[in-house]
Design an enzyme around this catalytic site. Structure first.
Site, PDB file in Angstrom:
ATOM      1  N   ARG A  80      -3.400 -25.371  15.097  1.00 25.23           N
ATOM      2  CA  ARG A  80      -3.738 -24.248  16.000  1.00 25.23           C
ATOM      3  C   ARG A  80      -4.839 -24.718  16.938  1.00 25.23           C
ATOM      4  O   ARG A  80      -6.008 -24.824  16.567  1.00 25.23           O
ATOM      5  CB  ARG A  80      -4.147 -23.038  15.183  1.00 25.23           C
ATOM      6  CG  ARG A  80      -2.996 -22.605  14.260  1.00 25.23           C
ATOM      7  CD  ARG A  80      -2.917 -21.157  13.955  1.00 25.23           C
ATOM      8  NE  ARG A  80      -4.171 -20.476  13.979  1.00 25.23           N
ATOM      9  CZ  ARG A  80      -4.346 -19.261  14.501  1.00 25.23           C
ATOM     10  NH1 ARG A  80      -3.328 -18.637  15.047  1.00 25.23           N
ATOM     11  NH2 ARG A  80      -5.517 -18.686  14.446  1.00 25.23           N
ATOM     12  N   THR A  93       1.650  -4.477   4.267  1.00 22.00           N
ATOM     13  CA  THR A  93       1.470  -4.854   5.671  1.00 22.00           C
ATOM     14  C   THR A  93       0.869  -6.249   5.828  1.00 22.00           C
ATOM     15  O   THR A  93       1.039  -6.881   6.865  1.00 22.00           O
ATOM     16  CB  THR A  93       0.557  -3.851   6.412  1.00 22.00           C
ATOM     17  OG1 THR A  93      -0.739  -3.866   5.801  1.00 22.00           O
ATOM     18  CG2 THR A  93       1.136  -2.466   6.396  1.00 22.00           C
ATOM     19  N   ASP A  94       0.161  -6.729   4.785  1.00 26.66           N
ATOM     20  CA  ASP A  94      -0.575  -7.993   4.955  1.00 26.66           C
ATOM     21  C   ASP A  94       0.331  -9.147   5.390  1.00 26.66           C
ATOM     22  O   ASP A  94      -0.033  -9.936   6.253  1.00 26.66           O
ATOM     23  CB  ASP A  94      -1.316  -8.369   3.668  1.00 26.66           C
ATOM     24  CG  ASP A  94      -2.541  -7.485   3.438  1.00 26.66           C
ATOM     25  OD1 ASP A  94      -2.977  -6.809   4.400  1.00 26.66           O
ATOM     26  OD2 ASP A  94      -3.063  -7.472   2.302  1.00 26.66           O
ATOM     27  N   THR A 105       0.812  -1.224   0.000  1.00 21.86           N
ATOM     28  CA  THR A 105       0.000   0.000   0.000  1.00 21.86           C
ATOM     29  C   THR A 105       0.842   1.269   0.000  1.00 21.86           C
ATOM     30  O   THR A 105       0.506   2.243  -0.664  1.00 21.86           O
ATOM     31  CB  THR A 105      -0.903   0.013   1.253  1.00 21.86           C
ATOM     32  OG1 THR A 105      -1.765  -1.112   1.186  1.00 21.86           O
ATOM     33  CG2 THR A 105      -1.733   1.276   1.337  1.00 21.86           C
ATOM     34  N   GLN A 120      -4.542 -20.679  19.323  1.00 23.12           N
ATOM     35  CA  GLN A 120      -5.350 -19.671  18.631  1.00 23.12           C
ATOM     36  C   GLN A 120      -5.369 -18.349  19.396  1.00 23.12           C
ATOM     37  O   GLN A 120      -5.874 -17.347  18.891  1.00 23.12           O
ATOM     38  CB  GLN A 120      -6.784 -20.190  18.451  1.00 23.12           C
ATOM     39  CG  GLN A 120      -6.843 -21.355  17.490  1.00 23.12           C
ATOM     40  CD  GLN A 120      -8.201 -22.034  17.466  1.00 23.12           C
ATOM     41  OE1 GLN A 120      -9.206 -21.454  17.889  1.00 23.12           O
ATOM     42  NE2 GLN A 120      -8.243 -23.247  16.979  1.00 23.12           N
ATOM     43  N   SER A 122       0.185  -9.783  -0.340  1.00 20.12           N
ATOM     44  CA  SER A 122      -0.646 -10.988  -0.303  1.00 20.12           C
ATOM     45  C   SER A 122      -0.164 -11.985  -1.353  1.00 20.12           C
ATOM     46  O   SER A 122      -0.484 -13.168  -1.280  1.00 20.12           O
ATOM     47  CB  SER A 122      -2.107 -10.643  -0.576  1.00 20.12           C
ATOM     48  OG  SER A 122      -2.523  -9.699   0.370  1.00 20.12           O
TER      49      SER A 122
HETATM   50  N1  ASP Z   1      -2.547  -5.524   0.478  1.00 19.86           N
HETATM   51  C1  ASP Z   1      -1.503  -4.636   0.936  1.00 19.86           C
HETATM   52  C2  ASP Z   1      -0.198  -5.410   1.007  1.00 19.86           C
HETATM   53  O1  ASP Z   1       0.070  -6.083   1.936  1.00 19.86           O
HETATM   54  C3  ASP Z   1      -1.850  -4.074   2.256  1.00 19.86           C
HETATM   55  C4  ASP Z   1      -0.878  -3.075   2.823  1.00 19.86           C
HETATM   56  O2  ASP Z   1       0.223  -2.870   2.350  1.00 19.86           O
HETATM   57  O3  ASP Z   1      -1.234  -2.437   3.827  1.00 19.86           O
HETATM   58  O4  ASP Z   1       0.571  -5.376   0.085  1.00 19.86           O
END
Ligand code: ASP
Length: 341
Positions: free
Chosen positions: A245, A98-99, A11, A278, A65
């Site tokens: 888990r 972030t994913d 992102t 979990q 992702s």
């Molecule tokens: N879908 C994005 C990624 O992980 C989400 C992000 O960067 O916040 O590449």
């Protein structure tokens, strides 16, 4: 101090498109403008200036992702190629989606235990070009941490906190403090001045690791009412390793007829079964209840206080080193890079 920034996608550098957010922002221009600002006089927290920072954008830039073990290896190889003794950068900052940021951070921590340079990963919840984005704060924080001289190994900066890379997990899909390290305190918190906390032990290391390759690892959540037949079906054909888990400290529905037999047969066939929890905040103790002890008797081992990200990437790492079965189960408990207490 020379810092090299490796941009992998995510992102932070995305722009709008008719298909949703995709990589495409002018990261280099943005970074130069971000760093070309006055520093607080005398502050040790200003970080590097624009002339101290170089940038590599990986090809292809990805939404994290889509990351695979090959993507982790690409980051590791890029760091290693640039980290020439004496002449190369003194520190690295990796900009990442972030994913799966916490997976890449943990994966890099196992493969770079001998690297003398700090590697700090970060990303953002909003693209850098959007008003109010967390990108500037996170990149600045990562650069300050990387050049602080106070942190080694692989760490993750997000939302005002520096976390150990292999202790972090994404806890929010929207919050600016969207990462946490549930089992260990942060390494540092942003402020004027920054506050630093004692770093956890570094682990025993892993010299000359072989590169990451994709592995057959199943991650499986137990739920109340799961049957032995369903568990068996989910594990057919048997993978090389299973992360089971379970509940609480690592408890399973042991009263369910045949359920622990499925685990036992998997272990006997050479599949490593590692029991995780979990719970967000957990320390697996398989002997604490009978419902956990049955898993030990079936040949499973516990994940201690590792996050799922640290555990999964560790298993992929160990499989990539050629370990299987009992050897793999033994090695899962070994502290390679500070990922387990
Ligand atoms: N879908 C994005 C990624 O992980 C989400 C992000 O960067 O916040 O590449």
């Amino acid at each position: 101090m020379h810092v090299h920034v490796i941009y992998t996608g995510g992102t932070i550098g995305m722009v709008d498109s008719p298909r949703g957010l995709v990589p495409g922002a002018d990261l280099e221009g943005w970074l130069t403008r971000l760093l070309d600002r006055p520093r607080t006089p005398g502050a040790s927290q200003g970080g590097p200036g624009p002339d101290d920072v170089t940038l590599t954008s990986l090809d292809p830039l990805i939404d994290s992702s889509n990351a695979t073990p090959a993507s982790w290896q690409q980051v590791i190889d890029t760091v290693r190629a640039l980290a020439a003794p004496g002449t190369g950068p003194a520190a690295f900052v990796v900009l990442h989606g972030t994913d799966t940021l916490a997976y890449t951070a943990a994966a890099a921590s196992y493969a770079l235990t001998d690297l003398p340079h700090p590697v700090v990963l970060t990303g953002s919840q909003l693209p850098l070009g959007v008003l109010g984005s967390d990108a500037a704060g996170n990149v600045t924080g990562a650069l300050v941490a990387a050049t602080s001289g106070r942190v080694g190994g692989v760490s993750l900066f997000f939302g005002h906190r520096l976390l150990a890379g292999n202790r972090a997990t994404k806890t929010s899909s929207w919050a600016y403090d969207g990462f946490d390290s549930p089992a260990t305190p942060p390494l540092a918190r942003v402020g004027a001045p920054w506050r630093w906390y004692p770093a956890p032990p570094a682990g025993t290391g892993w010299p000359d690791p072989r590169p990451y390759a994709r592995q057959d690892v199943v991650v499986l959540d137990l739920v109340p009412g799961i049957t032995a037949r369903r568990l068996e079906a989910l594990l057919t054909p048997l993978p090389d390793a299973v992360v089971l888990r379970a509940f609480g400290v690592g408890n399973a529905p042991g009263a369910e007829p045949g359920l622990t037999r499925v685990v036992k047969e998997a272990v006997e066939a050479g599949t490593a079964v590692v029991v995780a929890s979990q719970c967000h905040e957990a320390r697996v103790r398989l002997g604490h209840y009978e419902t956990g002890e049955v898993l030990t008797r079936a040949g499973a081992v516990g994940a201690g206080d590792m996050t799922l990200e640290a555990l999964y990437t560790k298993i992929v790492f160990l499989l990539s080193q050629g370990l299987r079965g009992a050897g793999l189960s033994d090695a899962v408990g070994r502290d390679i890079a500070g990922e387990v207490t």
